[in-house]
Write a protein that holds these residues in place. Structure first.
Motif, short mmCIF file in Angstrom:
data_model
loop_
_atom_site.label_atom_id
_atom_site.label_comp_id
_atom_site.label_asym_id
_atom_site.label_seq_id
_atom_site.Cartn_x
_atom_site.Cartn_y
_atom_site.Cartn_z
N ARG A 69 0.83 -1.21 0.00
CA ARG A 69 0.00 0.00 0.00
C ARG A 69 0.87 1.26 0.00
O ARG A 69 0.58 2.21 -0.71
CB ARG A 69 -0.92 0.01 1.22
CG ARG A 69 -2.04 -1.01 1.19
CD ARG A 69 -2.95 -0.81 0.01
NE ARG A 69 -4.28 -1.39 0.23
CZ ARG A 69 -5.25 -1.38 -0.66
NH1 ARG A 69 -5.05 -0.84 -1.85
NH2 ARG A 69 -6.42 -1.92 -0.38
N LEU A 70 1.93 1.27 0.81
CA LEU A 70 2.80 2.45 0.83
C LEU A 70 3.57 2.58 -0.47
O LEU A 70 3.70 3.69 -1.02
CB LEU A 70 3.76 2.38 2.02
CG LEU A 70 4.67 3.60 2.20
CD1 LEU A 70 3.86 4.88 2.34
CD2 LEU A 70 5.59 3.43 3.41
N THR A 72 2.67 1.60 -3.39
CA THR A 72 1.75 2.05 -4.44
C THR A 72 1.67 3.57 -4.47
O THR A 72 1.56 4.18 -5.54
CB THR A 72 0.34 1.46 -4.21
OG1 THR A 72 0.43 0.03 -4.26
CG2 THR A 72 -0.63 1.92 -5.27
N LEU A 73 1.77 4.18 -3.30
CA LEU A 73 1.69 5.65 -3.21
C LEU A 73 3.01 6.33 -3.55
O LEU A 73 3.01 7.41 -4.17
CB LEU A 73 1.26 6.05 -1.80
CG LEU A 73 -0.14 5.62 -1.36
CD1 LEU A 73 -0.34 5.88 0.13
CD2 LEU A 73 -1.21 6.35 -2.17
N THR A 74 4.12 5.73 -3.17
CA THR A 74 5.43 6.37 -3.39
C THR A 74 6.05 5.99 -4.72
O THR A 74 6.89 6.72 -5.25
CB THR A 74 6.43 5.96 -2.29
OG1 THR A 74 6.62 4.54 -2.34
CG2 THR A 74 5.92 6.38 -0.92
N GLY A 75 5.65 4.83 -5.26
CA GLY A 75 6.35 4.23 -6.38
C GLY A 75 7.23 3.10 -5.87
O GLY A 75 7.86 3.23 -4.82
N TYR A 76 7.25 2.00 -6.60
CA TYR A 76 7.94 0.80 -6.13
C TYR A 76 9.45 0.94 -6.08
O TYR A 76 10.14 0.16 -5.42
CB TYR A 76 7.52 -0.40 -6.97
CG TYR A 76 6.17 -0.92 -6.58
CD1 TYR A 76 6.02 -1.91 -5.62
CD2 TYR A 76 5.02 -0.36 -7.13
CE1 TYR A 76 4.76 -2.35 -5.23
CE2 TYR A 76 3.76 -0.79 -6.75
CZ TYR A 76 3.63 -1.79 -5.79
OH TYR A 76 2.39 -2.21 -5.40
N PHE A 111 3.50 2.07 9.62
CA PHE A 111 4.57 2.72 8.86
C PHE A 111 5.88 1.94 9.00
O PHE A 111 6.56 1.66 8.00
CB PHE A 111 4.73 4.14 9.39
CG PHE A 111 5.61 5.04 8.56
CD1 PHE A 111 5.16 5.56 7.35
CD2 PHE A 111 6.87 5.41 9.00
CE1 PHE A 111 5.95 6.41 6.59
CE2 PHE A 111 7.67 6.26 8.25
CZ PHE A 111 7.21 6.76 7.05
N SER A 112 6.24 1.57 10.22
CA SER A 112 7.50 0.84 10.43
C SER A 112 7.45 -0.53 9.77
O SER A 112 8.47 -1.01 9.24
CB SER A 112 7.80 0.70 11.92
OG SER A 112 6.81 -0.07 12.57
N THR A 113 6.28 -1.17 9.79
CA THR A 113 6.14 -2.48 9.15
C THR A 113 6.37 -2.38 7.65
O THR A 113 7.00 -3.27 7.05
CB THR A 113 4.74 -3.06 9.44
OG1 THR A 113 4.62 -3.28 10.85
CG2 THR A 113 4.51 -4.36 8.70
N ALA A 114 5.87 -1.31 7.04
CA ALA A 114 6.10 -1.11 5.61
C ALA A 114 7.59 -1.05 5.31
O ALA A 114 8.07 -1.67 4.36
CB ALA A 114 5.39 0.16 5.14
N PHE A 115 8.34 -0.33 6.13
CA PHE A 115 9.78 -0.19 5.86
C PHE A 115 10.56 -1.46 6.20
O PHE A 115 11.48 -1.84 5.47
CB PHE A 115 10.34 1.04 6.59
CG PHE A 115 10.16 2.30 5.81
CD1 PHE A 115 11.09 2.67 4.86
CD2 PHE A 115 9.03 3.08 5.97
CE1 PHE A 115 10.91 3.82 4.09
CE2 PHE A 115 8.84 4.22 5.21
CZ PHE A 115 9.78 4.60 4.27
N SER A 116 10.19 -2.13 7.27
CA SER A 116 10.92 -3.36 7.60
C SER A 116 10.73 -4.40 6.51
O SER A 116 11.66 -5.15 6.19
CB SER A 116 10.47 -3.91 8.96
OG SER A 116 9.12 -4.31 8.95
N HIS A 117 9.54 -4.44 5.91
CA HIS A 117 9.29 -5.44 4.87
C HIS A 117 9.78 -5.01 3.49
O HIS A 117 9.86 -5.84 2.59
CB HIS A 117 7.81 -5.82 4.87
CG HIS A 117 7.43 -6.69 6.03
ND1 HIS A 117 7.32 -6.19 7.31
CD2 HIS A 117 7.21 -8.02 6.12
CE1 HIS A 117 7.00 -7.18 8.13
NE2 HIS A 117 6.95 -8.30 7.44
#
Length: 312
Positions: A69-70, A72-76, A111-117
């Motif tokens: 989801r994050l 998709t918003l920032t670009g892969y 938010f942290s989960t998005a970055f850790s993964h």
């Protein structure tokens, strides 16, 4: 000691939705500046999707979907950049924050989960029984390690020393802070340590030491690890003074001198990390610790930790 010019930082760029900047406190770290609009949209999507901390704890694939989801918003490409920065020996770390959009700790976890993964897969944290650990630092403490002891130096170390699994990277996020003076995150990049060669080339540096965790870590195993090892022909380190068991006085002196040398090195960074911000570093060549706080009976800080391995 290696000196990296700001102009040599190859990941610096401006893209729609985010910027990657040199960190103001370090010539090695980056700061990723994600726009407030994207953070808000991300949290709105989390609400629409019905994401919760419990959902993420119970359902591992939900963590990957949060990451998607994050991205998709920032670009892969952001995910690729995160992995490249963490694997880049000249850097190996960055900070990123939520732009003061929220103070909700559950949303901090999204938010942290998005970055850790983006980085890989977090390890199971035996201390909490989850893929992450939230812990507090207060005026009083009865724990069996320095982690929660506010008024003493938490010496420089790497994570994962006493577990038999790769611990390639570390994420720390500040969740809450009150009445806190001091307590800065202390960081040292291995290549900036003046006495690296002296200790890495000492025969004791390749001795397999036994590491044992205290009871609070909920890890009963013992592991053997060398202090120094090589990856891509570069020295890496595995060390924490609290849990390593030398067999001789000579080994004990080596470990003590190594720790003292790192603590005194002029390249140690005392990082300012606001609430809602996180720092991620490569755990193989960045050491981390914490400065002592000033005494305050109302002191309170809460942090989140995730640590894990890269995925090919």
């Amino acid at each position: 000691m290696a000196v990296i010019e700001k102009s040599e930082m190859k990941f610096v760029q401006t893209t729609e939705g985010y910027e990657i900047l040199p960190h103001p406190q370090s010539n090695r770290l980056y700061h990723i500046e994600i726009s407030a609009d994207i953070v808000k949209k991300f949290l709105e999507i989390m609400k629409e999707d019905g994401v919760s901390a419990q959902r993420l704890e119970y359902t591992p694939f939900a963590r990957q979907l949060v990451t998607d989801r994050l991205l998709t918003l920032t670009g892969y490409e952001l995910g690729n950049i995160v992995r490249e920065i963490l694997n880049d020996r000249a850097s190996g770390g960055f900070t990123v924050g939520m732009k003061d959009v929220t103070e909700d700790k559950e949303e901090f976890l999204f938010f942290s989960t998005a970055f850790s993964h983006m980085a890989g897969m977090p390890n199971f944290d035996s201390m909490t029984g989850k893929y992450y650990a939230n812990f507090s630092v207060k005026d009083t403490d009865n724990s069996d390690s320095y982690l929660r002891q506010a008024y003493r130096l938490f010496t420089l170390h790497t994570d994962g020393t006493f577990v038999d699994e790769p611990t390639d990277w570390l994420l720390m996020m500040k969740l809450e802070e009150r009445n806190a003076v001091g307590g800065e995150s202390r960081l040292l990049h291995l290549d900036d340590w003046n006495e690296l060669d002296k200790f890495a080339n000492d025969p004791i540096g390749s001795h397999k030491f036994t590491y044992k965790a205290p009871s609070s870590k909920n890890v009963g195993q013992e592991v053997e690890r060398t202090t120094f090892f090589k990856q891509n022909n570069k020295p890496c380190i595995c060390f924490i003074d609290q849990f390593v068991y030398p067999e001789t006085i000579e080994q004990a002196k080596y470990l003590s001198n190594l720790s003292d040398s790192m603590e005194a090195d002029e390249a140690v960074i005392e990082l300012k990390l606001p609430v809602g911000n996180l720092v991620m570093v490569n755990n193989l060549f960045w050491l981390h610790g914490r400065a002592a706080f000033e005494k305050n009976t109302e002191l309170y800080r809460e942090l989140q930790r995730q640590r894990g391995r890269f995925i090919q």
